[in-house]
Design an enzyme around this catalytic site. Structure first.
Site, PDB file in Angstrom:
ATOM      1  N   PHE A  91       0.643  -1.291   0.007  1.00  0.00           N
ATOM      2  CA  PHE A  91       0.081   0.156   0.072  1.00  0.00           C
ATOM      3  C   PHE A  91       0.808   1.227   0.119  1.00  0.00           C
ATOM      4  CE2 PHE A  91      -2.725   3.119   2.185  1.00  0.00           C
ATOM      5  CZ  PHE A  91      -3.696   3.280   1.624  1.00  0.00           C
ATOM      6  N   ASN A 102      -3.145   2.327  10.429  1.00  0.00           N
ATOM      7  CA  ASN A 102      -3.878   2.917   9.158  1.00  0.00           C
ATOM      8  C   ASN A 102      -4.628   1.698   8.703  1.00  0.00           C
ATOM      9  OD1 ASN A 102      -5.071   3.949   7.067  1.00  0.00           O
ATOM     10  ND2 ASN A 102      -3.373   4.345   5.999  1.00  0.00           N
ATOM     11  N   PRO A 103      -5.820   1.488   9.403  1.00  0.00           N
ATOM     12  CA  PRO A 103      -6.606   0.148   8.753  1.00  0.00           C
ATOM     13  C   PRO A 103      -7.188   0.114   7.481  1.00  0.00           C
ATOM     14  CG  PRO A 103      -7.826   1.402  10.189  1.00  0.00           C
ATOM     15  CD  PRO A 103      -6.432   2.377  10.015  1.00  0.00           C
TER      16      PRO A 103
HETATM   17  N1  GLN Z   1      -7.080   6.880   2.348  1.00  0.00           N
HETATM   18  C1  GLN Z   1      -7.249   5.614   1.269  1.00  0.00           C
HETATM   19  C2  GLN Z   1      -7.716   5.713   0.108  1.00  0.00           C
HETATM   20  O1  GLN Z   1      -6.727   6.398  -0.886  1.00  0.00           O
HETATM   21  C3  GLN Z   1      -7.582   4.265   2.167  1.00  0.00           C
HETATM   22  C4  GLN Z   1      -6.841   3.906   3.261  1.00  0.00           C
HETATM   23  C5  GLN Z   1      -7.202   2.784   4.090  1.00  0.00           C
HETATM   24  O2  GLN Z   1      -8.159   2.098   3.813  1.00  0.00           O
HETATM   25  N2  GLN Z   1      -6.695   2.786   5.047  1.00  0.00           N
HETATM   26  O3  GLN Z   1      -8.363   5.248  -0.211  1.00  0.00           O
END
Ligand code: GLN
Length: 290
Positions: A91, A196-197
């Site tokens: 990620f 950051n789940p």
């Molecule tokens: N903010 C993220 C996105 O770009 C989602 C992150 C998450 O699920 N931790 O969609």
């Protein structure tokens, strides 16, 4: 071909592929491919490029035109002004997540402990964990993720940023792996836990940009039907391994503050704070016991 025409042709190919910021991405790809700082790209527009240079950059552009995220194409990204290695399958840290790091750093610093034992769950590339380790330089930061590839990259990022000696790495699904961490590394529990789940609703993932939907690891995003399933299942477990005065910080989606605050309270975190990101959206929840 000269530098200026190369920049133009990369931008055009990205534009044609519907890449959201073709100009910026063209600059970044050319700068990466030719190892020229971005600020130097327009100093010598007539510079002639070798066929090898030209084809190297055009290969990068072709990858990006398939909507592979820029950070996977270049193999690196920036977070908290640090450089992180990046790879498809891991990620990509978002700028919003810096809000979690800043908020936790401030609050951890304000307490009276000299060094801290910290845990970062769902660490991915190690962005949060490595940033905390770089900031505090003492104590211990444990980083955990269900993906062995993520943990491998997180460890490389710890080495790259010079903090591997104060970090430990655990492969495991948040809940299941915690038992082994507590036994081996910190019998007394953690002073701070960050996470950051995955918090996007399963059905919403298909509506995200192709870069995210088709290339980023779904497991890092998918929070079940409500988006909140992972958070809800983790909180009681987190409560059981956090020291009495410990502090926990989660990144959340912009509409999730109310339900997540209720979950924090249910798990025994009576004191909660919501922190907004630079766009004014609710982005982080911090909790402590009363
Ligand atoms: N903010 C993220 C996105 O770009 C989602 C992150 C998450 O699920 N931790 O969609």
């Amino acid at each position: 071909m000269n530098l200026s025409s190369l920049l133009r042709s990369v931008r055009k190919s990205l534009e044609a592929a519907g890449v959201p910021s073709p100009g910026v991405d063209a600059d970044l790809l050319v700068s990466h491919g030719l190892k020229i700082p971005r600020s130097g790209l327009y100093l010598d527009p007539a510079r002639e490029l070798s066929p090898a240079e030209e084809s190297l950059v055009m290969d990068l552009a072709r990858e990006r035109a398939k909507r592979l995220p820029l950070q996977y194409v270049t193999g690196e990204c920036e977070f908290m002004s640090l450089t992180f290695k990046m790879k498809e399958g891991v990620f990509i840290p978002r700028p919003e997540t810096e809000v979690l790091v800043d908020a936790m750093t401030e609050r951890i610093e304000a307490d009276s402990l000299k060094s801290h034992v910290m845990l970062d769950l769902c660490t991915g590339s190690g962005a949060i964990a490595v940033s905390l380790a770089c900031h505090f330089k003492t104590g211990l930061v444990v980083a955990s993720d269900i993906s062995p590839l993520a943990v491998e990259i997180a460890r490389e990022n710890a080495i790259l940023n010079g903090v591997n000696d104060i970090m430990r790495f655990v492969v495991g699904d948040g809940v299941g792996s915690l038992g082994s961490i507590t036994r081996s590394d910190c019998e007394h529990g953690f002073d701070a836990i960050t996470c950051n789940p995955p918090y996007v609703g399963s059905a919403e993932i298909d509506e995200l940009d192709p870069e995210i939907r088709d290339h980023e690891p779904r497991i890092a995003l998918d929070g079940g039907d409500t988006g909140l399933e992972f958070i809800e299942s983790m909180l009681p477990r987190i409560a059981s391994i956090l020291t009495g005065r410990g502090i926990v910080g989660f990144e959340i989606g912009e509409t999730q503050a109310v339900p997540v605050e209720a979950m924090f309270k249910n798990a025994g975190f009576e004191m909660t704070e919501v922190v907004k990101d630079l766009n004014g959206k609710d982005r982080v929840i911090i909790g402590r016991r009363a």
